[in-house]
Design a protein around this motif. Sequence first.
Motif, PDB file in Angstrom:
ATOM      1  N   LYS A  48     -17.873 -86.091 -89.391  1.00 32.13           N
ATOM      2  CA  LYS A  48     -18.179 -86.615 -88.036  1.00 32.13           C
ATOM      3  C   LYS A  48     -19.463 -87.611 -88.456  1.00 32.13           C
ATOM      4  O   LYS A  48     -20.514 -87.307 -88.969  1.00 32.13           O
ATOM      5  CB  LYS A  48     -18.755 -85.526 -87.065  1.00 32.13           C
ATOM      6  CG  LYS A  48     -17.707 -84.409 -87.073  1.00 32.13           C
ATOM      7  CD  LYS A  48     -16.608 -84.985 -85.858  1.00 32.13           C
ATOM      8  CE  LYS A  48     -15.604 -83.790 -85.963  1.00 32.13           C
ATOM      9  NZ  LYS A  48     -14.313 -84.295 -85.243  1.00 32.13           N
ATOM     10  N   LYS A  49     -19.368 -88.671 -87.813  1.00 31.83           N
ATOM     11  CA  LYS A  49     -20.470 -89.783 -88.351  1.00 31.83           C
ATOM     12  C   LYS A  49     -21.611 -89.530 -87.381  1.00 31.83           C
ATOM     13  O   LYS A  49     -22.896 -89.956 -87.610  1.00 31.83           O
ATOM     14  CB  LYS A  49     -19.870 -91.281 -88.232  1.00 31.83           C
ATOM     15  CG  LYS A  49     -18.798 -91.262 -89.280  1.00 31.83           C
ATOM     16  CD  LYS A  49     -19.240 -91.040 -90.816  1.00 31.83           C
ATOM     17  CE  LYS A  49     -18.234 -90.558 -91.803  1.00 31.83           C
ATOM     18  NZ  LYS A  49     -18.581 -89.793 -92.947  1.00 31.83           N
ATOM     19  N   ASN A  50     -21.317 -89.306 -85.861  1.00 33.57           N
ATOM     20  CA  ASN A  50     -22.517 -89.529 -85.002  1.00 33.57           C
ATOM     21  C   ASN A  50     -22.833 -88.155 -84.690  1.00 33.57           C
ATOM     22  O   ASN A  50     -22.513 -87.629 -83.672  1.00 33.57           O
ATOM     23  CB  ASN A  50     -22.152 -90.357 -83.612  1.00 33.57           C
ATOM     24  CG  ASN A  50     -21.692 -91.919 -84.091  1.00 33.57           C
ATOM     25  OD1 ASN A  50     -22.765 -92.238 -85.024  1.00 33.57           O
ATOM     26  ND2 ASN A  50     -20.942 -92.465 -83.914  1.00 33.57           N
ATOM     27  N   LEU A  51     -23.804 -87.624 -85.106  1.00 34.77           N
ATOM     28  CA  LEU A  51     -24.250 -86.111 -85.073  1.00 34.77           C
ATOM     29  C   LEU A  51     -24.720 -85.898 -83.536  1.00 34.77           C
ATOM     30  O   LEU A  51     -24.793 -85.186 -82.912  1.00 34.77           O
ATOM     31  CB  LEU A  51     -25.144 -85.645 -86.089  1.00 34.77           C
ATOM     32  CG  LEU A  51     -24.690 -85.496 -87.667  1.00 34.77           C
ATOM     33  CD1 LEU A  51     -25.550 -84.775 -88.489  1.00 34.77           C
ATOM     34  CD2 LEU A  51     -23.377 -84.553 -87.446  1.00 34.77           C
ATOM     35  N   ASP A  52     -25.552 -87.204 -83.249  1.00 28.45           N
ATOM     36  CA  ASP A  52     -26.096 -87.148 -82.041  1.00 28.45           C
ATOM     37  C   ASP A  52     -25.161 -87.053 -80.874  1.00 28.45           C
ATOM     38  O   ASP A  52     -25.528 -87.046 -79.671  1.00 28.45           O
ATOM     39  CB  ASP A  52     -27.113 -88.105 -81.881  1.00 28.45           C
ATOM     40  CG  ASP A  52     -26.659 -89.532 -82.068  1.00 28.45           C
ATOM     41  OD1 ASP A  52     -25.501 -89.465 -82.453  1.00 28.45           O
ATOM     42  OD2 ASP A  52     -27.462 -90.459 -81.811  1.00 28.45           O
ATOM     43  N   LYS A  53     -23.885 -87.177 -81.098  1.00 25.79           N
ATOM     44  CA  LYS A  53     -22.989 -87.235 -80.202  1.00 25.79           C
ATOM     45  C   LYS A  53     -22.023 -86.135 -80.101  1.00 25.79           C
ATOM     46  O   LYS A  53     -21.098 -85.965 -79.441  1.00 25.79           O
ATOM     47  CB  LYS A  53     -22.083 -88.498 -79.852  1.00 25.79           C
ATOM     48  CG  LYS A  53     -22.952 -89.864 -79.718  1.00 25.79           C
ATOM     49  CD  LYS A  53     -22.066 -90.861 -79.715  1.00 25.79           C
ATOM     50  CE  LYS A  53     -23.008 -92.261 -79.119  1.00 25.79           C
ATOM     51  NZ  LYS A  53     -24.004 -92.694 -80.000  1.00 25.79           N
TER      52      LYS A  53
END
Length: 319
Positions: free
Chosen positions: A159-164
């Motif tokens: 998962k690249k965008n942890l804030d999503k």
Amino acid sequence: MLKQVNEKGNLRHLISLDDLDRNLLQNIIDRATKFLELGLGSKDFQKILSGHTVANLFFEPSTRTRASFELAAKKLGADVLNLDVNTSSRIKGESIIDTIYTLESMFVNILIVRDAHTGITEEIARHVSPSVCVLNAGESDTSHPTQGLLDMMTIQNHKKNLDKICVAIVGDIKHSRVAKSVYEILTKFNVAEIRFIGPKELMPDTGFPSAKKILDLKEGIKDADVVMALRIQKERLKESINIPSENEYLSKFGITSNILNLAKPDVILMHPGPMNRNIEIEDSAADGEKSVIREQVTNGVAIRISVLSYISEHISSYK
Ligand code: CP
């Protein structure tokens, strides 16, 4: 609180993820990734801990953590002592601190400790001499920092965008040291949504302000990017606790491949192990294509190599 980083900025002890900054944790994960890319079979790392002695002191059962710390230390060239706790003098009433002093007198300089008592790794770290490092390999229901690191490494691999993303942790959160350390690292890395899912009796009473507590599995799993199943920590349950039977638990909170269809299509399924198959996780899910459980184990070796190599920088800077 005990300082885990020395005055030169080197990691000296790893007791908890609490007061370690995100950059250091990311550096440990990135170094673990490099070790994996170079190949864990490589003999190139043998000098890193050559001449040093690591003691594995596991006063509670373990397969993954103990084996991976031993492999990691050997890959870095250390001598490794696995204390057999069932035949150690602690059984005869020796205090843990006296056991530590005894090992220090044999020039053991890295102590890897698993124990059922809250605060024991910090207490040991307060008693050791300046050249000795202490690593928490799972303490009571409070913390398991290398598990938190290897879980974050695994999540970042997918998962690249942890804030999503939404991470759903399912099961016995209340008694789980894994849940505590994973929560700490997820919040440090600004993961968008953390859900705790389980029966009321296994939900923590206080703390974890960023986690949404959900008592229904289907509601909790919906649209999750990561699902982490946890074992019921039978060894820590009070006799008075009223929890569902194993069959009821599987039907209400067990992770099955059908349940995973409620999550995002690219969901990953994690479990720290040991698994109790067909109680908290069904074979179809544990062995299915969404499962990254074996990858977690491999990442555990790499993370422990990385942590030990960071510790070696304290040892060499101390000289
Ligand atoms: N995840 C974990 O701590 O596994 P072990 O108990 O086998 O070390």
